[in-house]
Design a protein around this motif. Sequence first.
Motif, mmCIF file in Angstrom:
data_model
loop_
_atom_site.group_PDB
_atom_site.id
_atom_site.type_symbol
_atom_site.label_atom_id
_atom_site.label_comp_id
_atom_site.label_asym_id
_atom_site.label_seq_id
_atom_site.Cartn_x
_atom_site.Cartn_y
_atom_site.Cartn_z
ATOM 1 N N TYR A 119 12.708 13.083 -6.982
ATOM 2 C CA TYR A 119 12.069 13.712 -5.821
ATOM 3 C C TYR A 119 12.912 14.850 -5.252
ATOM 4 C CZ TYR A 119 8.941 9.662 -5.810
ATOM 5 O OH TYR A 119 8.011 8.710 -6.155
ATOM 6 N N LYS A 120 13.674 15.521 -6.097
ATOM 7 C CA LYS A 120 14.588 16.558 -5.617
ATOM 8 C C LYS A 120 13.861 17.731 -4.961
ATOM 9 C CE LYS A 120 15.026 18.391 -10.338
ATOM 10 N NZ LYS A 120 15.998 18.620 -11.444
ATOM 11 N N GLY A 121 12.557 17.850 -5.195
ATOM 12 C CA GLY A 121 11.787 18.915 -4.573
ATOM 13 C C GLY A 121 11.334 18.590 -3.160
ATOM 14 N N SER A 158 0.854 -1.181 0.000
ATOM 15 C CA SER A 158 0.000 0.000 0.000
ATOM 16 C C SER A 158 0.890 1.231 0.000
ATOM 17 C CB SER A 158 -0.920 0.018 1.225
ATOM 18 O OG SER A 158 -0.174 0.174 2.423
ATOM 19 N N GLY A 159 0.311 2.372 -0.344
ATOM 20 C CA GLY A 159 1.081 3.600 -0.345
ATOM 21 C C GLY A 159 2.040 3.677 -1.519
ATOM 22 N N GLU A 160 3.078 4.486 -1.348
ATOM 23 C CA GLU A 160 4.040 4.728 -2.420
ATOM 24 C C GLU A 160 5.434 4.912 -1.818
ATOM 25 O OE1 GLU A 160 3.172 9.545 -2.674
ATOM 26 O OE2 GLU A 160 2.110 8.193 -4.028
ATOM 27 N N ILE A 161 6.390 5.210 -2.664
ATOM 28 C CA ILE A 161 7.744 5.483 -2.196
ATOM 29 C C ILE A 161 7.732 6.701 -1.269
ATOM 30 C CG2 ILE A 161 10.054 6.226 -2.928
ATOM 31 C CD1 ILE A 161 9.473 3.332 -3.586
ATOM 32 N N GLY A 162 8.487 6.598 -0.178
ATOM 33 C CA GLY A 162 8.560 7.699 0.775
ATOM 34 C C GLY A 162 8.156 7.265 2.167
ATOM 35 N N PRO A 163 8.551 8.005 3.197
ATOM 36 C CA PRO A 163 8.297 7.625 4.582
ATOM 37 C C PRO A 163 6.831 7.766 4.976
ATOM 38 C CG PRO A 163 9.237 9.822 4.501
ATOM 39 C CD PRO A 163 9.282 9.286 3.098
ATOM 40 N N LYS A 174 20.397 7.668 -7.499
ATOM 41 C CA LYS A 174 20.411 8.868 -8.349
ATOM 42 C C LYS A 174 19.026 9.107 -8.960
ATOM 43 C CE LYS A 174 22.891 11.126 -12.144
ATOM 44 N NZ LYS A 174 21.635 11.647 -12.757
ATOM 45 N N GLN A 175 18.390 8.040 -9.414
ATOM 46 C CA GLN A 175 17.066 8.177 -10.007
ATOM 47 C C GLN A 175 16.058 8.710 -8.999
ATOM 48 O OE1 GLN A 175 16.090 4.340 -11.644
ATOM 49 N NE2 GLN A 175 17.405 4.585 -13.454
ATOM 50 N N LEU A 176 16.117 8.194 -7.768
ATOM 51 C CA LEU A 176 15.205 8.652 -6.726
ATOM 52 C C LEU A 176 15.439 10.122 -6.392
ATOM 53 C CD1 LEU A 176 15.174 5.628 -4.236
ATOM 54 C CD2 LEU A 176 13.225 6.491 -5.540
ATOM 55 N N ILE A 177 16.707 10.483 -6.223
ATOM 56 C CA ILE A 177 17.033 11.866 -5.869
ATOM 57 C C ILE A 177 16.621 12.826 -6.978
ATOM 58 C CG2 ILE A 177 18.897 13.462 -5.294
ATOM 59 C CD1 ILE A 177 18.121 11.410 -3.098
ATOM 60 N N TRP A 229 16.613 9.509 2.524
ATOM 61 C CA TRP A 229 17.281 8.566 1.625
ATOM 62 C C TRP A 229 18.796 8.735 1.641
ATOM 63 C CZ3 TRP A 229 13.324 9.686 -2.847
ATOM 64 C CH2 TRP A 229 12.097 9.098 -2.503
ATOM 65 N N GLU A 230 19.255 9.952 1.862
ATOM 66 C CA GLU A 230 20.695 10.161 2.007
ATOM 67 C C GLU A 230 21.217 9.388 3.227
ATOM 68 O OE1 GLU A 230 23.820 13.792 3.019
ATOM 69 O OE2 GLU A 230 21.916 14.267 2.023
ATOM 70 N N ASP A 231 20.464 9.445 4.333
ATOM 71 C CA ASP A 231 20.864 8.724 5.539
ATOM 72 C C ASP A 231 20.772 7.212 5.345
ATOM 73 O OD1 ASP A 231 21.101 11.244 6.614
ATOM 74 O OD2 ASP A 231 19.253 11.134 7.802
ATOM 75 N N LEU A 232 19.749 6.765 4.634
ATOM 76 C CA LEU A 232 19.604 5.335 4.370
ATOM 77 C C LEU A 232 20.684 4.838 3.411
ATOM 78 C CD1 LEU A 232 15.715 5.019 4.058
ATOM 79 C CD2 LEU A 232 17.159 3.931 5.785
ATOM 80 N N LYS A 233 21.044 5.659 2.452
ATOM 81 C CA LYS A 233 22.104 5.289 1.500
ATOM 82 C C LYS A 233 23.423 5.041 2.235
ATOM 83 C CE LYS A 233 24.423 5.142 -2.507
ATOM 84 N NZ LYS A 233 24.571 3.867 -3.234
#
Length: 249
Positions: free
Chosen positions: A208-210, A94-99, A202-205, A218-222
Amino acid sequence: MISKTSLLIVILSLTHFLSDSFKESQLKYTRVRQAYKDKENSMLTLLKSKTLDKNSLKIYIRAFKKEGIIELWGKDKNHSKYSLIKSYDVCSSSGEIGPKRQQGDLQVPEGYYHIDRFNPYSNFYLSLGINYPNRSDEILGVKNKLGGDIFIHGNCVTIGCLPITDDQIKELYIFCIEAKNSGQSTIPVTIFPAKLTDENYKQLIDQYKGSSDKVGLWEDLKKGYDIFNKSKSLPSIAFLSSGRHKVYE
């Protein structure tokens, strides 16, 4: 006066009692007994293939939302490096990408968590509770409307959880019992938006750069993803007052 030998026997007996207490308490439940009946042999075979002993087992769970995979990693508690034991398919989403940032948003959380509950009589067969909201969620989420009750569970239905089949949850659940029974006080769980290869990241960033919220997480998870993939050892995680994380080896 008690002899040293007698004292040692008492200590060993007490240690044995304490080490068995969690497993024995779980085995009082019908579904847990059935899980051991159905899956103990496969669990032991998997451990043997990785040269792991259930009596000294420590485990780590990581999940990838985009790929729909839960990975179970294990190691001997006296060693630092984990090896992949098995992967399980998430069978509903359920839901989408993101916290997850509030109750009712249908989101599966993303971040650094741990197992905080064992539910042997779950409405979804068996379930392992995830400690959402963590400190980061409390800072960055909607105050007093964060929601909760996020689980890895069976039954293949979900609103914000990570479901696998009943057959699979039997196996994963008893792995977690054995790790806790062998002395692992905290079973870490990391939930990623996707496998954070350099290309995927890179694709995610870029996409969703906005959204500073998503990009910061995601930077912390990376950082944690790269440390673990390189060393097969868990990174150290500290929660910062900003809601971000300090991630280091």
